[in-house]
Scaffold this active site. Sequence first.
Site, PDB file in Angstrom:
ATOM      1  N   PHE A   1      65.140  13.083  30.600  1.00  0.00           N
ATOM      2  CA  PHE A   1      66.207  12.069  30.214  1.00  0.00           C
ATOM      3  C   PHE A   1      65.703  11.098  29.226  1.00  0.00           C
ATOM      4  CE2 PHE A   1      67.595  12.844  34.781  1.00  0.00           C
ATOM      5  CZ  PHE A   1      68.711  13.424  34.376  1.00  0.00           C
ATOM      6  N   GLY A   2      64.271  11.066  28.993  1.00  0.00           N
ATOM      7  CA  GLY A   2      63.450  10.242  28.080  1.00  0.00           C
ATOM      8  C   GLY A   2      62.128  10.473  28.068  1.00  0.00           C
ATOM      9  N   THR A   3      61.332   9.425  27.722  1.00  0.00           N
ATOM     10  CA  THR A   3      59.874   9.437  27.128  1.00  0.00           C
ATOM     11  C   THR A   3      59.180   8.479  27.889  1.00  0.00           C
ATOM     12  OG1 THR A   3      60.967  10.050  24.971  1.00  0.00           O
ATOM     13  CG2 THR A   3      58.543   9.693  25.073  1.00  0.00           C
ATOM     14  N   VAL A   4      58.050   9.090  28.096  1.00  0.00           N
ATOM     15  CA  VAL A   4      56.850   8.030  28.792  1.00  0.00           C
ATOM     16  C   VAL A   4      55.880   7.850  27.720  1.00  0.00           C
ATOM     17  CG1 VAL A   4      55.191   7.954  30.425  1.00  0.00           C
ATOM     18  CG2 VAL A   4      57.131   9.245  31.011  1.00  0.00           C
TER      19      VAL A   4
ATOM     20  N   ARG B   1      57.515  13.996  27.354  1.00  0.00           N
ATOM     21  CA  ARG B   1      58.984  13.702  27.107  1.00  0.00           C
ATOM     22  C   ARG B   1      59.528  14.867  28.400  1.00  0.00           C
ATOM     23  NH1 ARG B   1      61.245  13.382  21.223  1.00  0.00           N
ATOM     24  NH2 ARG B   1      59.667  11.971  20.530  1.00  0.00           N
TER      25      ARG B   1
ATOM     26  N   ASP C   1      62.398  16.457  46.286  1.00  0.00           N
ATOM     27  CA  ASP C   1      61.715  17.391  45.260  1.00  0.00           C
ATOM     28  C   ASP C   1      60.268  17.407  45.069  1.00  0.00           C
ATOM     29  OD1 ASP C   1      62.053  19.023  42.922  1.00  0.00           O
ATOM     30  OD2 ASP C   1      62.326  17.529  41.730  1.00  0.00           O
TER      31      ASP C   1
END
Length: 271
Positions: A25-28, A22, A138
């Site tokens: 912004f979200g989940t893999v 996680r 980054d």
Amino acid sequence: MWSEETPSLNNQQYQLLQELGRGRFGTVFRCLHRASNRLHAAKLIHKRHLTDSTDRRCLQVEPKAMTFLSPHPNILQIIDTFEDADTTTLVLELCQRRTLFDRLSDDGALPEPHAASLAKQLLEALAHCHALGLAHRDIKPDNLLFDDANNLKLSDFGSAEWFGEGVTMSGVVGTPYYVAPEVIMGREYDEKVDVWSSGVIVYTMLSGIPPFYGESVSEIFEAVLRANLRFPTTIFRTVSAPAKDLLRKMICRDPSRRISAQQALSKFIFY
């Protein structure tokens, strides 16, 4: 918050499997492409987590940048993208769960030949990005993944920016330990900010510690701005002179004197 249950996709070509991690912004998830029976990673980004224009820009930039850069053996491949009213999904090449950050945290410094191999792969990815007019902005160990053959893969292009001949960039982006001094100073900068960050990673791979550190973000920034690059004998006694010379050229406070990713690649002839 995300449901504890595995969500379903509106695209029936893919089936979501177990959660891999996680982020902000979200989940893999691991996912299966039904027709080919191939496994990929699905990055589900919930739009309600994008709270400002910067967050929304990241969502727009990442798939465009990855598609533009593909294919490259050291850049994470994007396979598909789709969205509905609530979620944007990126289908990506499936990599190992342990990033370079995890490896360094668990194992410490790497032998010089191993560090050189990873550094060369990172610079190959960067040289490709820069030749196409894209800066990552980054570069950090968390964004360096590995495929099943242990090839390094540069990922997470949400902060990427296009540049051109004579066109500079601005904006404070990056991560404290790895960000270049000109970014901290609020100056306009070019793609060599990625070379600085990569140099910091190479130093960390060889020593097990970052070259500039502090107890707080402000202290880290102060150390980066001083850019007092040192090679403690107790840590660097087995590191070759050419490797230290390369680090001096990459972690150079003056961007006009800092070498490019392509120039850094030429230094690997001694391996």
